[in-house]
Design an enzyme around this catalytic site. Structure first.
Site, short mmCIF file in Angstrom:
data_model
loop_
_atom_site.label_atom_id
_atom_site.label_comp_id
_atom_site.label_asym_id
_atom_site.label_seq_id
_atom_site.Cartn_x
_atom_site.Cartn_y
_atom_site.Cartn_z
N GLU A 1 0.85 -1.20 0.00
CA GLU A 1 0.00 0.00 0.00
C GLU A 1 0.88 1.24 0.00
O GLU A 1 1.61 1.50 0.96
CB GLU A 1 -0.91 0.01 1.23
CG GLU A 1 -1.74 1.27 1.37
CD GLU A 1 -2.49 1.36 2.69
OE1 GLU A 1 -2.82 2.49 3.10
OE2 GLU A 1 -2.73 0.31 3.31
N THR B 1 -4.69 5.98 1.84
CA THR B 1 -5.12 7.35 2.16
C THR B 1 -5.96 7.92 1.02
O THR B 1 -5.81 9.08 0.63
CB THR B 1 -3.93 8.27 2.50
OG1 THR B 1 -2.96 7.56 3.27
CG2 THR B 1 -4.40 9.46 3.31
N ARG C 1 -0.01 10.38 0.42
CA ARG C 1 0.28 11.45 1.37
C ARG C 1 1.40 12.37 0.87
O ARG C 1 1.69 13.38 1.51
CB ARG C 1 0.70 10.88 2.73
CG ARG C 1 -0.33 9.98 3.37
CD ARG C 1 0.18 9.46 4.71
NE ARG C 1 -0.63 8.35 5.20
CZ ARG C 1 -0.35 7.65 6.29
NH1 ARG C 1 0.72 7.97 7.01
NH2 ARG C 1 -1.14 6.65 6.67
N LYS D 1 -10.94 -2.06 6.50
CA LYS D 1 -9.76 -1.65 7.25
C LYS D 1 -10.23 -1.17 8.62
O LYS D 1 -11.15 -0.34 8.71
CB LYS D 1 -9.05 -0.51 6.51
CG LYS D 1 -7.92 0.14 7.29
CD LYS D 1 -7.28 1.23 6.45
CE LYS D 1 -6.18 1.96 7.21
NZ LYS D 1 -5.46 2.93 6.35
#
Length: 216
Positions: free
Chosen positions: A48, A76, A52, A136
């Site tokens: 992943e 994100t 960001r 998640k």
């Protein structure tokens, strides 16, 4: 992971590729390929890359093109624009820290497997109503940790979780022992000093240790 309807079976899920999904934050896209190769060599193929940093889309693109044995995803993911960015970069799955109906619709429309973030029972129930069963759990430790997830197993047996946030080499086995946890997300195999030194062999060794977590 949850694809566009109908939901995927667990046998084809990104959650089942390895017990740990490394959560990667990259400032320099040039590090993406050697880092991904080290993680894959250590036994962690699902990676992943969080959106960001400005380097993230190019990092995802580089891994997708140069490391085909890796299953690279975007983390994100906060809205439809992030979904579009991830798809354009070649991401193979999407991860969000939370969810809204707008975000959920965009992730479904992408056709990619996705993992929306939850931290409450009501969020889990709302997603189950929408046919989403793989989630998640974030921020895992702050939201109640293993005790919280254990309490959800009986009343919500269809939900499968990837706890992320505060998960470490020390507590990961406790999460992985739970019947409703498929894998965990973490960064402990990516220490800042190893990344700064571009010590990919150390990353590979730590990834190998993580891949053996929980005896899976």
């Amino acid at each position: 992971m949850n694809p566009a309807p109908p939901p995927s079976s667990s046998s084809s899920s990104v959650l089942d590729l390895a017990p740990v999904i490394p959560v990667v934050v990259l400032e320099d896209a040039a590090d993406a390929v050697p880092l991904a190769r080290a993680l894959v060599a250590g036994g962690l193929p699902a990676i992943e890359v969080t959106l960001r940093t400005e380097a993230a889309p190019e990092a995802i693109r580089a891994i997708a093109q140069a490391v085909p044995e890796a299953v690279v995803g975007a983390g994100t993911v906060l809205g439809p624009q992030d979904v579009q960015t991830a798809v354009a970069a070649g991401a193979r799955f999407l991860v969000s820290p939370g969810w809204t109906d707008t975000l959920l619709e965009a992730m479904r429309a992408s056709g990619l497997p996705f993992l929306p973030g939850v931290s409450t029972v009501s969020e889990v129930v709302a997603l189950l109503e929408r046919g989403v069963t793989e989630l998640k759990f974030f921020p895992a430790e702050a939201a109640g940790g293993t005790g919280y997830l254990k309490s959800l197993a009986s009343p919500l047996p269809r939900a499968r979780f990837c706890p992320t946030g505060g998960v470490t080499a020390a507590n990961a086995p406790g999460y992985l022992a739970l019947p409703n946890v498929a894998c965990v997300g973490g960064t402990w195999m990516l220490p800042a000093d190893a990344l700064a030194a571009k010590d990919w062999e150390r990353v590979r060794a730590l990834a190998a240790e993580a891949a053996a977590t929980g005896g899976r």
